[in-house]
Scaffold this motif. Structure first.
Motif, mmCIF file in Angstrom:
data_model
loop_
_atom_site.group_PDB
_atom_site.id
_atom_site.type_symbol
_atom_site.label_atom_id
_atom_site.label_comp_id
_atom_site.label_asym_id
_atom_site.label_seq_id
_atom_site.Cartn_x
_atom_site.Cartn_y
_atom_site.Cartn_z
ATOM 1 N N PHE A 102 0.830 -1.200 0.000
ATOM 2 C CA PHE A 102 0.000 0.000 0.000
ATOM 3 C C PHE A 102 0.868 1.254 0.000
ATOM 4 C CE2 PHE A 102 -1.921 3.429 2.479
ATOM 5 C CZ PHE A 102 -3.007 3.724 1.666
ATOM 6 N N PHE A 103 1.879 1.311 0.867
ATOM 7 C CA PHE A 103 2.757 2.475 0.921
ATOM 8 C C PHE A 103 3.470 2.694 -0.413
ATOM 9 C CE2 PHE A 103 3.510 2.317 5.800
ATOM 10 C CZ PHE A 103 2.281 2.899 6.011
ATOM 11 N N GLU A 104 3.864 1.610 -1.051
ATOM 12 C CA GLU A 104 4.555 1.716 -2.341
ATOM 13 C C GLU A 104 3.635 2.267 -3.432
ATOM 14 O OE1 GLU A 104 6.113 -1.453 -5.581
ATOM 15 O OE2 GLU A 104 6.845 -1.774 -3.541
ATOM 16 N N LEU A 105 2.371 1.875 -3.393
ATOM 17 C CA LEU A 105 1.443 2.254 -4.461
ATOM 18 C C LEU A 105 0.699 3.560 -4.218
ATOM 19 C CD1 LEU A 105 -0.131 -1.251 -5.146
ATOM 20 C CD2 LEU A 105 1.602 -0.070 -6.496
ATOM 21 N N CYS A 106 0.594 3.973 -2.978
ATOM 22 C CA CYS A 106 -0.192 5.161 -2.647
ATOM 23 C C CYS A 106 0.537 6.420 -3.100
ATOM 24 C CB CYS A 106 -0.457 5.208 -1.147
ATOM 25 S SG CYS A 106 -1.493 6.606 -0.679
ATOM 26 N N ARG A 107 -0.126 7.214 -3.921
ATOM 27 C CA ARG A 107 0.483 8.444 -4.428
ATOM 28 C C ARG A 107 0.205 9.629 -3.514
ATOM 29 N NH1 ARG A 107 -1.434 8.105 -10.540
ATOM 30 N NH2 ARG A 107 -3.224 8.898 -9.424
ATOM 31 N N ALA A 108 -0.747 9.500 -2.633
ATOM 32 C CA ALA A 108 -1.103 10.587 -1.717
ATOM 33 C C ALA A 108 -0.172 10.582 -0.505
ATOM 34 C CB ALA A 108 -2.543 10.434 -1.270
ATOM 35 N N PRO A 109 -0.052 11.715 0.159
ATOM 36 C CA PRO A 109 0.719 11.726 1.414
ATOM 37 C C PRO A 109 0.073 10.772 2.424
ATOM 38 C CG PRO A 109 0.181 13.963 0.710
ATOM 39 C CD PRO A 109 -0.584 13.032 -0.175
ATOM 40 N N ILE A 110 0.901 10.114 3.202
ATOM 41 C CA ILE A 110 0.421 9.172 4.215
ATOM 42 C C ILE A 110 0.759 9.757 5.578
ATOM 43 C CG2 ILE A 110 0.663 6.862 5.183
ATOM 44 C CD1 ILE A 110 1.445 5.964 2.314
ATOM 45 N N ILE A 111 -0.255 9.834 6.432
ATOM 46 C CA ILE A 111 -0.076 10.362 7.786
ATOM 47 C C ILE A 111 -0.468 9.262 8.756
ATOM 48 C CG2 ILE A 111 -0.847 12.080 9.449
ATOM 49 C CD1 ILE A 111 -1.469 13.880 7.005
ATOM 50 N N GLY A 112 0.404 8.979 9.703
ATOM 51 C CA GLY A 112 0.121 7.959 10.708
ATOM 52 C C GLY A 112 -0.226 8.618 12.036
ATOM 53 N N ILE A 113 -1.270 8.134 12.649
ATOM 54 C CA ILE A 113 -1.679 8.636 13.961
ATOM 55 C C ILE A 113 -1.688 7.451 14.927
ATOM 56 C CG2 ILE A 113 -3.538 9.716 15.270
ATOM 57 C CD1 ILE A 113 -4.398 11.052 12.618
ATOM 58 N N THR A 114 -1.022 7.619 16.046
ATOM 59 C CA THR A 114 -0.999 6.536 17.043
ATOM 60 C C THR A 114 -1.752 6.946 18.281
ATOM 61 O OG1 THR A 114 1.051 7.316 18.014
ATOM 62 C CG2 THR A 114 1.236 5.720 16.228
#
Length: 114
Positions: A102-114
């Motif tokens: 998913f990270f490799e294919l996702c073109r949008a910024p990825i934000i992680g919230i813990t």
């Protein structure tokens, strides 16, 4: 990554890896689906992947010959330090997860919230 013609092992056939296996087959990978469960226990998941042309390694020896793969995708809850997985890692085989793809294919910024 170009998955066409690659030997891919998908270990654990829960909901997340079922979608992953379908994706990889559509991209031309030769998928071996691996799980401790039997074909009967897997039910519709087994039938669906079989219809797509996946191969299977099921039951107690489901991790046998894991080092024959070009890449291995593990289900999220699987222990990463099993001897067969460690052997594959020593052979230089990438050990991945659905989220890696998913990270490799996702073109949008990825934000992680813990």
């Amino acid at each position: 990554m170009n998955w066409a013609g690659k030997e891919i092992s998908v270990v654990g056939l829960g909901k997340s890896n079922l979608a992953l296996a379908r994706y990889l087959v559509r991209k031309g990978a030769a998928v071996t689906a691996r799980d401790q469960k039997s074909a009967e226990e897997l039910g519709t998941a087994f039938r669906e992947l079989a219809a797509l042309g996946a191969r299977f390694c099921l039951g107690p020896g489901y991790l046998d010959e894991l080092t024959d793969a070009d890449a291995i995708f593990l289900t999220p809850g699987m222990r990463k330090n099993l001897p067969q997985i460690e052997a594959a890692r020593r052979e230089g085989i990438p050990i991945l997860s659905e989220i890696n793809l998913f990270f490799e294919l996702c073109r949008a910024p990825i934000i992680g919230i813990t």
